[in-house]
Design an enzyme around this catalytic site. Structure first.
Site, PDB file in Angstrom:
ATOM      1  CB  CYS A  86      -0.925   0.015   1.220  1.00 58.60           C
ATOM      2  SG  CYS A  86      -0.027   0.158   2.786  1.00 58.60           S
ATOM      3  CG  ASP A 499      63.187  -8.849  -1.733  1.00 60.69           C
ATOM      4  OD1 ASP A 499      63.825  -9.418  -0.839  1.00 60.69           O
ATOM      5  OD2 ASP A 499      62.376  -9.424  -2.492  1.00 60.69           O
ATOM      6  CG  ASP A 693      60.119  -7.523   0.436  1.00 58.16           C
ATOM      7  OD1 ASP A 693      61.151  -7.812   1.071  1.00 58.16           O
ATOM      8  OD2 ASP A 693      59.827  -8.011  -0.666  1.00 58.16           O
TER       9      ASP A 693
END
Length: 806
Positions: A86, A499, A693
């Site tokens: 409604c 690295d 790392d």
């Protein structure tokens, strides 16, 4: 009892109505004075980056922006609603949606079962809105056909900007046509023509220019004054109004006798030139933002997904992790995924900067946004939505472009007092000239010239325009810079720590040499099927991917020594000299082990040592050039690794590094960064790709992550290289230097125009018309200089684009 912790809210808010850097500074100052609000406003991007400690602060933020006479962007979502019975349901849903933080309006239509929500960008996502609707017991499905709300917002904004630019162009053309006859008056005053335009005609021509074309300046000036501030609009409106109304006064008091004494042409020419300058400036600003537009355009609207028993085309927002997708030749890969079948060459240039198509096959990863150049692919979606690589790239670029450089903070302080000081100088010029010459007209022209040439726009654009362009071009070439602080530091790096594994080397060992025969190697590779050790994988790969190997039996792993077992009726053992000793196998006489950094293992078959395998993690082919380039720039390069001294020393010597640290645990990498910083007395960068790392990347002044590495490394690093090419490290430093150099050049030109122009105007050496042209030229110069950064090319990119097969 559970305590709910309110997390801060971050949003990027598009702004409209700013005319110069002072506007941005004023908005930023007002917002930062609000409790619990931190804001940064970028004039070049026309955006505000806002952080709220509580969603309840948002209305005060929006009210502050509106109260200063500016506006903010919005975005809309449409949902198809189910379960409403409604009109009361729709009213309840509407009230709930309207009360959500950031929602500006909500309309729920019960008859067509739709809800349209308009909100401030960045607060609620379609997913969160859907959850709120479903929490009330209704069903909700996003009814938008666009690939994403952000892309739709961008398209709408571009459409608005295009319409505004078209209107501005029409105004400039009309203004120029009306102003052109007024140039006759200038020629007559200079003695080049014997007659003047009628005074009434000058008024007719100048009035629409002053109040129709120039209304933007009056509007901006009124908003600034209402908020007890001053900006470029105040200077232009004051200067042109002084010339216009003084001319009008002379016309009303002297009548037609005023012909030849009027300054209507001055105000009209100033407005025309500045309007033209603003039009060109707007176009240049859109060009600096092109990187974000290009990245957003990479995401297709739809994807072909296997649903049920057939391939179906679905909206990109409906693709789920784990879905099976098909990508035809010429299509863009919709999301990040893994290839389930097929092989192709993918154009990833806009994502990684790799100029040549990259071959991809079964089991390999693909990036959303890449173009499929050859075969048909079927992929499994691994990351979707905001978790995808493309979304992360866009977020990184946006974050970097919203930053404010330290020099800009000084510029903001100068801009805050710039306009009042210029107004004071103009007033002093007016009084001084009038006292000296007694000619109010001449005094007025000098004062107007001072007002017009002094524009803070170039100062406000100097750093953000360079930053936006620099970070954008870096992203196009696979270099993602996280923030402005990184951009400032990178060009001043004195030392780099690399690295080893996966950064300077390939990250996986290969069989460098084998002293036995092929059949013996085949038996050794068959035994290694029972091991996941990287050295075992290298031996398996040495016999070929398609080789059919017998299955090992009775496998025994001896930690620290090797592996043994039964293969095709033979007893096979692979390991070091300790394993041979344990098994009582005689070790053959061998020459002194060469210092090549390889790991050597013996292979014994049926109790006899038959050969020795040298396994090495080979250098990336780009590594020597990368280190050589850094050496040319006077940057020291060091190596850090957890490996034994021999292979680390071999790599360091082969590359000619300045030093190396071996046998370093992950926690120890931080200590090495700090030690090198103390040693060099300068900025130190760390380059890595793994989870181990991450601490060192965070500890370094600049952390650089390889794009092939872990997500943790890339999130920790301040620069991410989207392809595994160490030469990009030097390129990242180069684009930082180029951007910083451009910022300094921009500021130089911005200050030069004012430092030289204001005194010349005050002394009467610059007419108001020339002052207006110079003011427009200052902003265009700064933006054009910034756009030159688009021509920057990385050295690694040039190498990558060189074909060797032709």
């Amino acid at each position: 009892m559970t305590t709910h912790i309110q997390l801060p809210i971050h949003l990027q808010l598009p702004l409209t109505g700013m005319s110069c850097a002072n506007c941005a500074s004023r908005i930023s100052t007002a917002l930062n004075q609000l409790e619990g609000v931190t804001a940064s406003v970028n004039f070049a991007l026309e955006q505000a980056a806002i952080e709220l400690d509580d969603p309840g602060r948002l209305p005060a933020v929006l009210e502050s922006i509106k109260g200063q006479g500016y506006d903010y962007g919005s975005e809309s979502f449409t949902f198809q609603i189910s379960g409403m019975t409604c009109a009361g349901c729709s009213a309840r849903l509407e009230r709930m949606l309207t009360a959500l933080p950031g929602v500006l309006s909500a309309e729920v239509n019960f008859s067509i079962e739709q809800a349209r929500i308009t909100q401030v960008p960045g607060i609620q996502t379609p997913a969160s809105l859907r959850e709120q609707i479903e929490g009330l017991g209704f069903g909700a499905q996003l009814a938008q056909g666009s690939a994403s709300a952000r892309r739709q917002q961008l398209l709408e904004r571009e459409a608005q900007e295009s319409a505004a630019a078209h209107q501005a162009l029409i105004q400039v053309i009309v203004s120029a046509l009306l102003t052109l006859p007024l140039l006759v008056g200038m020629l007559a005053m200079a003695g080049l023509l014997p007659w003047h335009l009628p005074a009434w005609l000058e008024l007719v021509l100048a009035t629409p220019v002053q109040f129709w074309v120039g209304r933007r300046f009056y509007r901006g000036a009124w908003l600034a004054i209402k908020n007890r501030s001053a900006n470029m609009d105040v200077l232009v409106a004051t200067g042109t109004s002084a010339a216009y109304f003084y001319s009008l006064y002379l016309l009303l008091t002297l009548g037609m006798a005023a012909s030849g004494k009027l300054y209507f042409e001055a105000s009209a020419i100033i407005i025309t030139l500045i309007s033209l300058g603003k039009l060109l400036e707007a176009r240049a600003k859109r060009s600096t933002r092109s990187a974000i537009r290009e990245l957003m355009a990479l995401r297709p609207d739809t994807a072909t997904v296997w649903r049920g028993e057939s391939w179906q085309s679905v909206a990109i927002d409906d693709v789920l992790r784990g879905d099976r997708l098909r990508v035809l030749v010429g299509e863009r890969v919709p999301v990040d995924g893994k290839i389930l079948s097929g092989e192709s060459e993918l154009d990833e240039s806009i994502l990684t900067g790799e100029s040549l198509p990259v071959p991809r096959g079964l089991g390999e990863s693909v990036l959303g946004g890449a173009i499929n150049r050859s075969g048909v692919l079927e992929i499994e979606a691994t990351t979707v939505g905001e978790d995808s690589s493309l979304s992360k790239i866009i977020a990184l670029v946006e974050n970097a472009q919203m930053g404010k450089a330290p020099l800009q903070q000084l510029v903001d302080k100068v801009s805050a007092v710039f306009v009042p000081v210029v107004m004071a100088i103009a007033l002093f010029t007016l009084l001084a000239w009038y006292a000296y010459s007694g000619d109010f007209g001449q005094a007025l022209l000098a004062a107007v010239a001072v007002l017009v040439i002094a524009c803070p726009c170039a100062l406000g654009l100097a750093t953000p325009a360079a930053i936006v362009t620099g970070t954008g071009v870096a992203a196009r070439h696979g270099i993602l810079i996280k923030d402005v602080d990184t951009l400032q530091k990178a060009h001043a790096i004195k030392a780099l720590i690399f690295d080893k594994t996966g950064t300077l080397t390939q990250g996986r060992p290969v069989l460098a040499s084998w002293s036995g025969n092929d059949e013996q190697l085949r038996l050794a590779a068959a035994l290694q099927q029972a091991s996941e050790h990287p050295l075992a994988q290298a031996m398996r790969e040495a016999v070929g991917q398609g080789a059919v190997l017998p299955q090992p039996e009775a496998v025994e792993v001896r930690v620290g020594a090797g592996i043994m077992g039964q293969v095709a009726g033979h007893t096979v053992a692979i390991g070091n000299t300790s394993l041979l000793a344990q098994l009582g196998i005689a070790q053959p006489q061998q020459d002194e082990q060469p210092a090549d950094g390889a790991t050597r293992v013996w292979v014994a078959i049926d109790g006899v040592a038959v050969g020795i395998a040298a396994l090495a993690d080979t250098l990336r082919p780009e590594s020597p050039a990368a280190i050589a380039t850094l050496r040319q720039r006077g940057i020291a390069s060091w190596l850090v690794s957890g490996d034994a001294p021999e292979p680390v020393a071999h790599i360091a010597a082969k590359l000619g590094l300045d030093g190396a640290f071996d046998s370093v645990l992950p926690a120890g990498k931080v200590e090495k960064v700090e030690a090198l910083r103390a040693r060099t007395q300068g900025l130190v960068a760390m380059v890595g790709d793994g989870v181990n790392d991450a601490p060192a990347l965070a500890a370094a002044d600049v952390g650089i992550a390889m794009g092939s590495g872990s997500d943790v490394a890339m999130e920790t690093a301040s620069i991410t290289l989207m392809r595994s090419d160490p030469r990009l490290v030097a390129d990242a430093i180069d684009i930082s230097a180029a951007t910083w150099r451009t910022i300094q050049q921009n500021l130089f030109w911005a200050f030069v125009f004012n430092i030289i122009g204001i005194p010349l105007a005050a002394l009467g050496y610059l007419s108001p018309e020339l002052a207006g042209a110079a003011m427009a030229l200052s902003s265009i110069t700064v933006l054009s200089n910034s756009l030159l950064l688009k021509r920057w090319q990385p050295k690694a990119g040039n190498h990558a684009g060189t074909r060797t097969d032709m």
